[in-house]
Design a protein around this motif. Structure first.
Motif, PDB file in Angstrom:
ATOM      1  N   PHE A  52       0.794  -1.186  -0.053  1.00  0.00           N
ATOM      2  CA  PHE A  52      -0.131  -0.113  -0.025  1.00  0.00           C
ATOM      3  C   PHE A  52       0.888   1.298   0.081  1.00  0.00           C
ATOM      4  O   PHE A  52       0.513   2.125  -0.772  1.00  0.00           O
ATOM      5  N   ALA A  53       1.856   1.402   0.721  1.00  0.00           N
ATOM      6  CA  ALA A  53       2.625   2.537   0.901  1.00  0.00           C
ATOM      7  C   ALA A  53       3.357   2.908  -0.292  1.00  0.00           C
ATOM      8  O   ALA A  53       3.459   4.055  -0.987  1.00  0.00           O
ATOM      9  N   TRP A  90      -4.474  -2.396   2.704  1.00  0.00           N
ATOM     10  CA  TRP A  90      -3.871  -2.626   3.748  1.00  0.00           C
ATOM     11  C   TRP A  90      -4.731  -3.233   4.943  1.00  0.00           C
ATOM     12  O   TRP A  90      -5.933  -2.790   5.041  1.00  0.00           O
ATOM     13  N   THR A  91      -4.051  -4.068   5.474  1.00  0.00           N
ATOM     14  CA  THR A  91      -4.616  -4.801   6.681  1.00  0.00           C
ATOM     15  C   THR A  91      -3.660  -4.933   7.730  1.00  0.00           C
ATOM     16  O   THR A  91      -2.348  -5.095   7.615  1.00  0.00           O
ATOM     17  N   ARG A  99      -9.863   0.176   2.539  1.00  0.00           N
ATOM     18  CA  ARG A  99     -10.347  -0.138   1.467  1.00  0.00           C
ATOM     19  C   ARG A  99     -10.759   0.952   0.392  1.00  0.00           C
ATOM     20  O   ARG A  99     -11.465   1.941   0.975  1.00  0.00           O
ATOM     21  N   LEU A 100     -10.321   1.227  -0.620  1.00  0.00           N
ATOM     22  CA  LEU A 100     -10.413   2.331  -1.514  1.00  0.00           C
ATOM     23  C   LEU A 100     -11.542   1.908  -2.248  1.00  0.00           C
ATOM     24  O   LEU A 100     -11.567   1.287  -3.404  1.00  0.00           O
ATOM     25  N   MET A 101     -12.660   2.635  -2.074  1.00  0.00           N
ATOM     26  CA  MET A 101     -13.892   2.436  -2.678  1.00  0.00           C
ATOM     27  C   MET A 101     -14.059   2.917  -4.272  1.00  0.00           C
ATOM     28  O   MET A 101     -14.221   2.213  -5.040  1.00  0.00           O
ATOM     29  N   TYR A 123      -2.061   3.380  11.696  1.00  0.00           N
ATOM     30  CA  TYR A 123      -1.485   3.141  10.373  1.00  0.00           C
ATOM     31  C   TYR A 123      -0.794   4.718   9.970  1.00  0.00           C
ATOM     32  O   TYR A 123      -1.468   5.697   9.900  1.00  0.00           O
ATOM     33  N   PRO A 124       0.579   4.688  10.087  1.00  0.00           N
ATOM     34  CA  PRO A 124       1.329   5.802   9.847  1.00  0.00           C
ATOM     35  C   PRO A 124       1.399   6.167   8.521  1.00  0.00           C
ATOM     36  O   PRO A 124       1.769   5.258   7.798  1.00  0.00           O
ATOM     37  N   SER A 125       1.282   7.507   7.970  1.00  0.00           N
ATOM     38  CA  SER A 125       1.346   7.806   6.624  1.00  0.00           C
ATOM     39  C   SER A 125       2.327   8.881   6.458  1.00  0.00           C
ATOM     40  O   SER A 125       2.410   9.783   7.228  1.00  0.00           O
TER      41      SER A 125
END
Length: 219
Positions: A52-53, A90-91, A99-101, A123-125
């Motif tokens: 994901f990152a 991401w889990t 979830r990206l809808m 979750y660190p972004s």
């Protein structure tokens, strides 16, 4: 397996297209997105399994949405998406997920996400590109939004918005699962520089020929 291979082919095509449109070499894209050239070569060959990152960094660097890298052409005027039809990008170890809808179309697209955060899981972004704005609307439970090191509690029924150009973290709080809807507002994609060899006015106007009037066209 066939579905995964098709998704990788779509991702490969979209990355290559966006990179070419941005005028970036593999080396330069890798340097800016902090992704190795070998990984990029693999992605453009429909190989590998990006996390994901990595997808977020590539999208930020290329000035597109995450879904623009993952999806094929949109079909139909109305699109209805259920959470069950979208796999988590991401889990977390405790059962959290993102979830990206979907992503809206237009010059300044908006990503719509569904998040589930378990208590204490986060979750660190990394900071996004300049101009990205995020909103989080908690529908159940509680979360802690951390922006630039400062914690902000957000409870069910509350919505927070912030400039996502700073480091930020989403963390589940309380004793129950936190559910939230996130929107990511992306800035308009930069226009490519004009081609100096292209002609945008008629020859008579360009050279000030007699009898020709200046054009007011914005093209």
């Amino acid at each position: 397996m066939a579905e995964t291979e098709a998704a990788l082919r779509t991702l490969a095509h979209n990355i290559r297209t966006a990179r070419t449109r941005a005028g970036l070499s593999l080396d330069e894209l890798g340097r800016r997105a902090k992704v190795s050239k070998g990984a990029l070569v693999g992605l453009e060959k429909a190989q590998g399994n990006p996390n994901f990152a990595t997808l977020v960094r590539l999208a930020d660097t290329l000035g597109v949405s995450v879904s623009a890298l993952m999806e094929g052409p949109a079909e139909g005027r109305v699109r209805v998406v259920t959470a069950a039809a979208v796999k988590p990008l991401w889990t977390g170890a405790e059962g959290s997920e993102a979830r990206l809808m979907l992503t809206t179309s237009g010059p300044a697209p908006v990503e719509v996400w569904r998040w589930k955060l378990q208590p204490g899981e986060e979750y660190p972004s990394h900071p996004h590109q300049a101009g990205v704005v995020e909103t989080v609307s908690v529908t159940a439970g509680r979360m802690t939004l951390v922006v630039d090191g400062t914690e902000h509690p957000v409870e069910a029924g509350q919505t927070a918005t912030f400039d996502a150009g700073s480091p930020h973290t989403y963390r589940g709080a309380g004793t129950k699962t936190c559910h939230l809807i996130m929107t990511v507002h992306l800035p308009p994609a930069p226009r490519p520089p004009p081609d100096p060899h292209s002609r945008t006015t008629a020859p008579g106007v360009l050279h000030g020929a007699a009898g020709s009037a200046p054009s007011n066209s914005s093209r």
